[in-house]
Design a protein around this motif. Structure first.
Motif, PDB file in Angstrom:
ATOM      1  N   LEU A   1     -28.894  52.919  44.408  1.00  0.00           N
ATOM      2  CA  LEU A   1     -30.183  52.954  45.103  1.00  0.00           C
ATOM      3  C   LEU A   1     -30.404  54.268  45.821  1.00  0.00           C
ATOM      4  O   LEU A   1     -31.524  54.793  45.851  1.00  0.00           O
ATOM      5  N   CYS A   2     -29.351  54.830  46.417  1.00  0.00           N
ATOM      6  CA  CYS A   2     -29.503  56.115  47.105  1.00  0.00           C
ATOM      7  C   CYS A   2     -29.857  57.223  46.120  1.00  0.00           C
ATOM      8  O   CYS A   2     -30.668  58.111  46.428  1.00  0.00           O
ATOM      9  N   ALA A   3     -29.281  57.195  44.919  1.00  0.00           N
ATOM     10  CA  ALA A   3     -29.629  58.197  43.916  1.00  0.00           C
ATOM     11  C   ALA A   3     -31.065  58.019  43.450  1.00  0.00           C
ATOM     12  O   ALA A   3     -31.823  58.990  43.304  1.00  0.00           O
ATOM     13  N   ALA A   4     -31.477  56.764  43.223  1.00  0.00           N
ATOM     14  CA  ALA A   4     -32.819  56.486  42.711  1.00  0.00           C
ATOM     15  C   ALA A   4     -33.904  56.717  43.750  1.00  0.00           C
ATOM     16  O   ALA A   4     -35.085  56.770  43.404  1.00  0.00           O
ATOM     17  N   ALA A   5     -33.523  56.849  45.026  1.00  0.00           N
ATOM     18  CA  ALA A   5     -34.519  57.036  46.088  1.00  0.00           C
ATOM     19  C   ALA A   5     -35.182  58.399  46.033  1.00  0.00           C
ATOM     20  O   ALA A   5     -36.304  58.569  46.527  1.00  0.00           O
ATOM     21  N   THR A   6     -34.509  59.403  45.439  1.00  0.00           N
ATOM     22  CA  THR A   6     -35.035  60.767  45.473  1.00  0.00           C
ATOM     23  C   THR A   6     -35.337  61.330  44.095  1.00  0.00           C
ATOM     24  O   THR A   6     -35.956  62.388  43.985  1.00  0.00           O
ATOM     25  N   ARG A   7     -34.909  60.653  43.017  1.00  0.00           N
ATOM     26  CA  ARG A   7     -35.126  61.190  41.672  1.00  0.00           C
ATOM     27  C   ARG A   7     -34.989  60.060  40.653  1.00  0.00           C
ATOM     28  O   ARG A   7     -34.536  58.965  40.983  1.00  0.00           O
ATOM     29  N   GLU A   8     -35.366  60.375  39.424  1.00  0.00           N
ATOM     30  CA  GLU A   8     -35.149  59.429  38.342  1.00  0.00           C
ATOM     31  C   GLU A   8     -33.675  59.425  37.954  1.00  0.00           C
ATOM     32  O   GLU A   8     -33.050  60.482  37.831  1.00  0.00           O
ATOM     33  N   VAL A   9     -33.108  58.248  37.799  1.00  0.00           N
ATOM     34  CA  VAL A   9     -31.732  58.093  37.349  1.00  0.00           C
ATOM     35  C   VAL A   9     -31.787  57.686  35.880  1.00  0.00           C
ATOM     36  O   VAL A   9     -32.299  56.614  35.536  1.00  0.00           O
ATOM     37  N   THR A  10     -31.285  58.563  35.007  1.00  0.00           N
ATOM     38  CA  THR A  10     -31.341  58.309  33.577  1.00  0.00           C
ATOM     39  C   THR A  10     -30.371  57.192  33.193  1.00  0.00           C
ATOM     40  O   THR A  10     -29.500  56.799  33.964  1.00  0.00           O
ATOM     41  N   ALA A  11     -30.514  56.729  31.956  1.00  0.00           N
ATOM     42  CA  ALA A  11     -29.662  55.642  31.480  1.00  0.00           C
ATOM     43  C   ALA A  11     -28.192  56.052  31.503  1.00  0.00           C
ATOM     44  O   ALA A  11     -27.325  55.276  31.925  1.00  0.00           O
TER      45      ALA A  11
END
Length: 480
Positions: free
Chosen positions: A450-460
């Motif tokens: 969630l912390c990664a996805a809060a600031t950018r798109e997280v690829t598969a």
């Protein structure tokens, strides 16, 4: 600490006695209650009410009497006798009876709240004898003649969290102070009684809705991932510590969940559900993710304020492989909406579907992973964040193992209590399936994602690597 209490009788007389089938939700909670009993646990909902100045014992007795007269679910017991060959357990509504109100003397005002908390623990400490006792236990705490708190514990067979809204409204109108996180009931109209709800569920419209829901559930069971191979482990089913509870509070998690919700346009509940699906699927190296949501099924005016449980798990399955996290959030939103629209259905019918799906596919299916999102009166704050802000707040996170008297038949069961003050996650794990280390890794992976996805798109690919980073080995992730 609590004194030996005196008791006051709360006598009620409310018309005719009735016997009726249990509702679908009551049957679900009865099965969960029965399963928790061997470990000495129960399913109890606690509530501690602060009393208004000037309220006396007789005021509380009158308020409780009126509460029992008004809501028949609070003066009902379970009848396991065979009404007929197929109906199963029933509910027996009592026309009259007496509830014993325990009165604890707390002479020191400074210790009254401590004593009240201990009394509440004591009331919830023993599983309800649902066939023999009222589904509510009550205690009054304060100095003689000047009570300060009313402690109530309810059997989950009688109520869920939503069912307490009109109960609280009644007590607030009579004797209690409203807590900021207790929202008022959403309507002044009285909801269905438990026997009225059971009758509605037996009617033709509900039968059609049930069939649609079961068809959708069957599709989910055909698509969900197979469970990991079972391990040869000692039978610990009767040990009290079989289920353990990992609590997590974190300002970084609060910021991240709100930011992802804002970025995706989906609710915080959907974001957390998608994260749980992603972590489960990637840890199991599965192309699909499966989860049950605890749905309240209170969209209709006649159920919105019903003092009866209307909640039970609703299953859904989503593809995970090849999906970036924002795509998975959208897929989760669509899948959950479809599941919730299908309506509720009898839990025993779902169990039969489960067995049939396992036989058809020749695999073992774990249908227990569950997410219970419990919003409070205020919503979690949603705003954009930057990575530096998340890093600075991460140090304030607290993870600890906690006790609990709520035990569910689930390999993992995530509860999220959410308000503007933040999120408190509690992950129940079955130690016959997962070790404590596995649970800690699971919780850390959820927040890291969630912390990664809060600031950018997280690829598969990033999503898969992020979840599996520092993953325990298969042997370590199972019960020793």
């Amino acid at each position: 600490m609590p004194t030996t209490p005196d008791y006051r009788p709360v006598c009620f007389a409310a018309g005719e006695a009735h016997r009726a089938p249990l509702t679908w939700s009551q049957r679900y909670y009865l099965a969960e209650t029965d399963a928790a009993r061997p470990s000495g646990r129960g399913l109890a909902i606690r509530r501690l009410y602060e009393l208004r100045p000037g309220v006396g014992e007789q005021d509380v007795v009158a308020a409780l009497r009126d509460l029992l007269n008004r809501f028949e679910g609070l003066r009902s017991t379970v009848d396991r006798g065979p009404a007929d060959a197929t109906a199963g357990p029933a509910q027996r509504v009592h026309a009259e009876g007496t509830l014993r109100l325990a009165v604890h003397d707390a002479a020191d005002d400074g210790e009254t709240s401590v004593v009240a908390a201990a009394v509440l623990d004591g009331l919830a400490g023993t599983p309800f004898e649902v066939c023999e006792e009222w589904p509510v236990r009550a205690a009054l705490i304060g100095r003689t003649g000047s009570p300060r708190f009313l402690a109530l514990v309810f059997s989950h067979v009688a109520v869920d969290a939503f069912a307490l809204l009109p109960v609280t409204d009644h007590l607030v109108s009579a004797v209690a102070v409203r807590h900021p996180e207790w929202p008022p009931a959403r309507s002044r109209d009285a909801g269905l009684s438990p026997r009225e709800q059971a009758a509605a569920e037996a009617a033709e419209p509900a039968r059609r809705t049930t069939e649609r829901a079961l068809r959708r559930a069957a599709d989910v069971l055909r698509a969900m991932p197979a469970a990991l191979p079972a391990q040869d482990v000692p039978d610990r089913s009767l040990l009290a510590d079989r289920y353990r509870f990992l609590s997590r509070t974190s300002p970084a998690l609060d910021l991240a969940a709100g930011a992802v919700s804002l970025r995706t346009g989906e609710s915080v509940a959907t974001v957390l559900a998608a994260a749980m699906v992603a972590v489960d699927a990637h840890l199991a190296d599965s192309p699909t993710g499966y989860l049950r949501l605890l749905a309240a099924n209170r969209s209709r005016p006649e159920t919105v304020n019903a003092v009866v449980p209307c909640s039970q798990p609703v299953p859904f399955c989503v593809p995970v492989a090849g999906s970036a996290f924002s795509e998975l959030v959208g897929a989760t939103a669509a899948a959950t909406l479809g599941a919730l629209r299908s309506g509720s259905y009898p839990p025993d019918r779902l169990a039969a579907l489960h067995r049939a799906a396992e036989q058809e596919r020749g695999v073992r299916l774990d249908i227990t992973p569950t997410f219970n999102y419990r919003p409070r009166a205020s919503a979690l704050l949603r705003r954009d964040v930057v990575a530096a802000e998340l890093e600075q707040s991460a140090a304030a996170g607290v993870t600890r193992w906690v006790p609990s008297d709520l035990v569910w038949r689930s390999t993992r069961y995530l509860s999220a209590d959410v308000s503007e003050s933040g999120i408190r996650l509690v992950l129940q794990v079955d130690t016959r399936v997962h070790t404590p280390r596995w649970a800690e890794h699971w919780m850390a992976a959820l927040e890291r994602l969630l912390c990664a996805a809060a600031t950018r798109e997280v690829t598969a690919e990033e999503l898969r690597h992020m979840v599996r980073e520092s993953q325990p080995t298969h042997q370590e992730s199972r019960c020793r």
